[in-house]
Scaffold this motif. Structure first.
Motif, short mmCIF file in Angstrom:
data_model
loop_
_atom_site.label_atom_id
_atom_site.label_comp_id
_atom_site.label_asym_id
_atom_site.label_seq_id
_atom_site.Cartn_x
_atom_site.Cartn_y
_atom_site.Cartn_z
N GLY A 144 37.35 2.10 -16.35
CA GLY A 144 36.25 2.86 -15.75
C GLY A 144 35.39 2.03 -14.82
N GLY A 145 35.92 0.95 -14.28
CA GLY A 145 35.14 0.16 -13.33
C GLY A 145 34.15 -0.80 -13.97
N ILE A 146 34.25 -0.96 -15.28
CA ILE A 146 33.36 -1.91 -15.97
C ILE A 146 34.24 -2.97 -16.63
CG2 ILE A 146 31.76 -2.15 -17.92
CD1 ILE A 146 30.96 0.84 -16.96
N CYS A 147 33.89 -4.22 -16.41
CA CYS A 147 34.79 -5.30 -16.81
C CYS A 147 34.61 -5.69 -18.28
CB CYS A 147 34.54 -6.53 -15.94
SG CYS A 147 35.46 -7.96 -16.52
N PRO A 148 35.66 -5.48 -19.10
CA PRO A 148 35.55 -5.88 -20.51
C PRO A 148 35.57 -7.40 -20.69
CG PRO A 148 37.75 -5.02 -20.07
CD PRO A 148 36.97 -4.87 -18.80
N VAL A 149 36.17 -8.10 -19.73
CA VAL A 149 36.28 -9.56 -19.88
C VAL A 149 34.90 -10.20 -19.76
CG1 VAL A 149 37.32 -11.65 -18.93
CG2 VAL A 149 38.64 -9.53 -19.01
N SER A 150 34.11 -9.73 -18.78
CA SER A 150 32.81 -10.37 -18.59
C SER A 150 31.68 -9.65 -19.31
CB SER A 150 32.48 -10.43 -17.09
OG SER A 150 32.45 -9.14 -16.54
N ARG A 151 31.84 -8.35 -19.62
CA ARG A 151 30.70 -7.62 -20.16
C ARG A 151 30.76 -7.37 -21.66
NH1 ARG A 151 28.10 -3.68 -16.13
NH2 ARG A 151 26.34 -4.45 -17.32
N CYS A 152 31.92 -7.64 -22.26
CA CYS A 152 32.01 -7.60 -23.72
C CYS A 152 31.89 -9.06 -24.17
CB CYS A 152 33.35 -7.01 -24.16
SG CYS A 152 33.73 -7.30 -25.91
N SER A 153 31.02 -9.32 -25.14
CA SER A 153 30.79 -10.71 -25.57
C SER A 153 32.06 -11.36 -26.10
CB SER A 153 29.71 -10.76 -26.64
OG SER A 153 28.51 -10.27 -26.13
N LYS A 154 33.02 -10.53 -26.54
CA LYS A 154 34.27 -11.08 -27.06
C LYS A 154 35.42 -10.85 -26.10
CE LYS A 154 32.69 -9.99 -31.76
NZ LYS A 154 32.91 -9.10 -32.93
N SER A 155 35.13 -10.34 -24.91
CA SER A 155 36.18 -10.05 -23.93
C SER A 155 37.30 -9.18 -24.52
CB SER A 155 36.78 -11.34 -23.35
OG SER A 155 35.80 -12.04 -22.63
N LEU A 156 36.93 -8.21 -25.34
CA LEU A 156 37.95 -7.37 -25.97
C LEU A 156 38.49 -6.37 -24.95
CD1 LEU A 156 36.17 -6.49 -29.35
CD2 LEU A 156 37.64 -8.44 -28.85
N LEU A 157 39.81 -6.29 -24.86
CA LEU A 157 40.41 -5.34 -23.92
C LEU A 157 40.58 -3.98 -24.56
CD1 LEU A 157 42.92 -7.78 -22.29
CD2 LEU A 157 40.97 -6.74 -21.18
N ASN A 158 40.52 -3.94 -25.89
CA ASN A 158 40.55 -2.66 -26.61
C ASN A 158 39.35 -2.63 -27.54
OD1 ASN A 158 43.47 -1.53 -25.96
ND2 ASN A 158 43.73 -3.70 -26.41
N GLY A 159 38.19 -2.49 -26.97
CA GLY A 159 36.96 -2.50 -27.76
C GLY A 159 36.53 -1.08 -28.05
N PRO A 160 35.31 -0.89 -28.55
CA PRO A 160 34.36 -1.92 -28.95
C PRO A 160 34.64 -2.42 -30.36
CG PRO A 160 33.41 0.24 -29.36
CD PRO A 160 34.78 0.46 -28.79
N CYS A 161 34.04 -3.53 -30.73
CA CYS A 161 34.18 -4.01 -32.10
C CYS A 161 33.18 -3.26 -32.97
CB CYS A 161 33.96 -5.52 -32.17
SG CYS A 161 32.25 -6.03 -31.90
N GLY A 162 33.19 -3.56 -34.26
CA GLY A 162 32.31 -2.87 -35.19
C GLY A 162 30.85 -3.27 -35.05
N GLY A 163 30.58 -4.23 -34.18
CA GLY A 163 29.21 -4.71 -34.04
C GLY A 163 28.39 -3.96 -33.01
#
Lengths: 222, 148, 307
Positions: A144-163
């Motif tokens: 969706g145009g939002i980078c999981p590598v830089s914007r998820c603290s864990k760089s999860l490609l299949n997020g989000p985590c439970g946190g």
């Protein structure tokens, strides 16, 4: 742009302590835009360094100068006649600029006055945030145009985590959960079903993990 | 230089719409304030830059202050708030290098506050007298002393 | 059967499974693991061994699993993707399988800022779903991530965690579907206190038939005190503790609150057993392993089936 910020004065002062004649060298590219190392910051840093030195009863001669860019050699050439008259260059460019200047003037120490933080954007005057980690293998079309590598603290490609809680990251409530943003964007694009598409394990060899990188365009080389 | 005889040099960056006029009024009212203060008129304190503040110290000021309009009364809406943030930044920088951020201050007053202008001038002179000459001058005096 | 796991056998037989947890010590004393293992022997079907939980350095999960295996227990190797890249992860999986570990729980892991080494560099070469997919590929296709053959492949029963209470709620069921599609065999959920919300999630799970693809073990944690309940409510991200729980604990004398916490936990298990699609419970008695037996017995889940 590349976003940076000035190092603590104590660290800079320690770096230049052995020298009495230095060039404080700004850069008119990214670090000017993020007010870390442009012409104006060169003036402020130089004034502060002179004050600091003089109050200790020592002197320092500072040449204040700013290059169009410190990451292109034609600009770095501009200080060639100046350099031999000084003992060190205190560069206010990003890490790339500092190194490139050093490569051209191997006989003189080139020191970093700023910490290079990230590739990011100006959200508002005086407020910058990260957007890209230069992984060399963009996935924005999948998320969706939002980078999981830089914007998820864990760089999860299949997020989000439970946190992820109330749209915020577990690391810190000031960080927006990158995956919350991705899901919201997919929703507004009418593509929420894409959330269930599995993103396979990433090839990080295009990132820093493949060693120092280069881009070569034969069609452009002279 | 003994503390008794020390007469600090103070630079005041004053907004044309308030503090500068207040200084004028203080004069018309025949109010006494210390002659240590050198006024620099600005169209608005929003014009003041961190670099100006540092340069004043470099050029020998023992103390510097910025005097702008009362909060909410800036002629240019928020120039004085911007000045406040810059003064804060410069104070921090001066603290970082051990020069002392308390040699720099931000004040607010209206054009009608002639007595307040005089009071601020006295307050700042007293503060700087207590702090003594600028560390640069101290270092120079020390050096002169060593050499003689 | 996909593995030699006791947990898998219990679930395959259609028995209501019970698992628990053992947190390794912050030291090199194997006795701590043995003592905890002893408390859980015959009381539960399998024992999870946490992997540097909350990013605090502890004895390794793999080594602790090995100790428990030696005692005849069925350990579940918890594996977070925070600390290891794909080389280390696959290597640890082979090692664990070689010493007889039959279960793995695939997690991303808490971010290192929570732990005792907040200055650490994290890895996150892969995420938890990619880990599930990798373990499944290793087991079922006998291949490493890059496609080379594994001789012999590790036979592991694959688990993952699921938090029905985390945000955004609308993707909580799709997220489980994603894990199911990646090849997970069983799920252990976050601690459940808000049963209404859990039932809502389970309905979504059943609507998509996910309970028939994966075994869902509902997570429970007994409260020791009002302070713990408040901490869980306010400080732990993705935790949903309704005020009724706190009020109920407050309603009894201070020295009886731990007992009340156990009682609430048992009642929760009894209600969870009634929910269609819940295949078992996962009891996380944090540094309170000695109470697991009482909970299991109190919930009428003792003795455990012999498989």
């Amino acid at each position: 742009m590349i976003v940076g910020e000035r190092k603590p004065m104590e660290e800079i002062e320690a770096m230049i302590d052995p020298f009495e004649k230095i060039i404080v060298l700004g850069c008119r590219e990214c670090v000017t835009v993020c007010s870390a190392g442009g012409e104006k910051e060169v003036g402020i840093l130089s004034a502060a360094l002179r004050l600091s030195r003089e109050q200790k009863g020592r002197t320092i001669e500072i040449k204040e100068f700013a290059l169009e860019r410190q990451c292109d050699h034609e600009y770095i050439e501009q200080i060639r006649s100046m350099v031999p008259n000084y003992q060190a260059v205190l560069s206010m460019a990003c890490g790339a600029g500092v190194q490139f200047v050093a490569e051209f003037y191997p006989e003189i120490p080139v020191l970093p006055a700023i910490n290079t933080n990230f590739i990011g954007v100006t959200e508002e005057q005086g407020y910058w945030t990260e957007r890209c980690q230069a992984c060399g293998n963009c996935v924005l079309h999948l998320t969706g145009g939002i980078c999981p590598v830089s914007r998820c603290s864990k760089s999860l490609l299949n997020g989000p985590c439970g946190g992820s809680s109330d749209g915020k990251c577990e690391v810190n409530k000031e960080i927006v959960c990158g995956w919350q943003l991705i899901i919201e964007r997919l929703k507004s694009l009418g593509q929420l079903e894409r959330y269930e598409e599995y993103i396979p394990i990433k090839d990080w060899s295009t990132s820093r993990d493949g060693g120092p990188r280069k881009v070569v365009r034969e069609d452009l080389r002279l | 230089m003994s503390e008794e005889s020390f007469e600090p040099k103070i630079v005041a960056f004053c907004c044309h719409y308030c503090a500068y006029t207040a200084a004028d009024l203080a004069g018309s009212m025949r109010l006494q304030y210390p002659p240590n203060v050198r006024i620099i008129r600005l169209p608005c304190t929003g014009k003041v830059d961190v670099l100006h503040l540092l340069r004043a110290f470099e050029d020998g000021a023992d103390g510097v202050y910025v005097a702008g309009c009362m909060e909410g009364d800036c002629h240019f809406i928020n120039g004085n708030f911007r000045a406040k943030k810059r003064v804060h930044y410069a104070k921090k920088l001066l603290d970082e290098i051990g020069f002392g951020g308390d040699r720099l201050e931000m004040f607010n007053m209206s054009a009608a506050m002639g007595p307040r202008f005089a009071e601020v001038a006295k307050e700042m002179v007293e503060r700087i007298k207590k702090l003594g000459p600028s560390p640069i001058k101290k270092a120079k005096a020390q050096k002169g002393g060593d050499e003689s | 059967m996909k593995s030699a796991s006791r947990l898998e056998k219990v679930l395959e037989k259609g028995e209501f499974a019970v698992t628990s947890e053992c947190g390794p010590p912050r030291g090199a004393d194997a006795e701590v693991i043995r003592k905890k293992g002893e408390l859980l022997r015959d009381v539960v079907d399998a024992v999870n061994v946490t992997d540097n939980q909350t990013s605090v350095v502890r004895m390794s999960s793999a080594a602790s699993c090995f100790i428990l295996k030696g005692m005849g227990l069925d350990p579940v190797l918890q594996m977070v993707t925070r600390d290891r890249n794909r080389i280390a992860i696959q290597s640890d999986i082979l090692g664990a399988a070689a010493v007889g570990v039959n279960n793995i729980l695939c997690l991303s892991g808490d971010h290192q800022v929570f732990g005792d080494h907040p200055k650490a560099k994290n890895v996150y070469d892969m995420d938890s779903i990619q880990l599930i997919h990798s373990v499944k590929t290793m087991r079922d296709e006998g291949k490493f991530i890059e496609g080379e053959e594994i001789k012999p492949p590790p036979k592991l029963f694959i688990g993952a965690a699921c938090n029905p209470f985390a945000d955004p709620f609308e993707i909580r069921v799709p997220r489980l579907a994603k894990k199911a599609a990646a090849g997970v065999d069983f799920i252990q959920t976050q601690c459940i206190y808000n049963l209404d919300k859990f039932e809502e999630w389970m309905k979504g799970v059943r609507d998509r038939g996910l309970h028939e693809k994966v075994y869902i073990l509902a997570g429970v944690t007994p409260m020791k005190s009002v302070g713990m309940a408040k901490y869980m409510k306010n400080m732990v991200p993705g935790m949903d503790v309704p005020d009724e729980i706190i009020e109920r604990l407050k309603g009894v004398d201070k020295e009886k609150r731990a007992e009340e916490g156990i009682k609430i936990c048992i009642e929760t298990i009894q209600r969870l057993r009634e929910i269609e699609g819940v295949s078992g419970v996962h009891i996380m008695a944090i540094e309170w392993e000695e109470k697991v037996e009482e909970i299991v017995k109190g919930a009428g889940l003792y003795p455990r089936p012999q498989v």
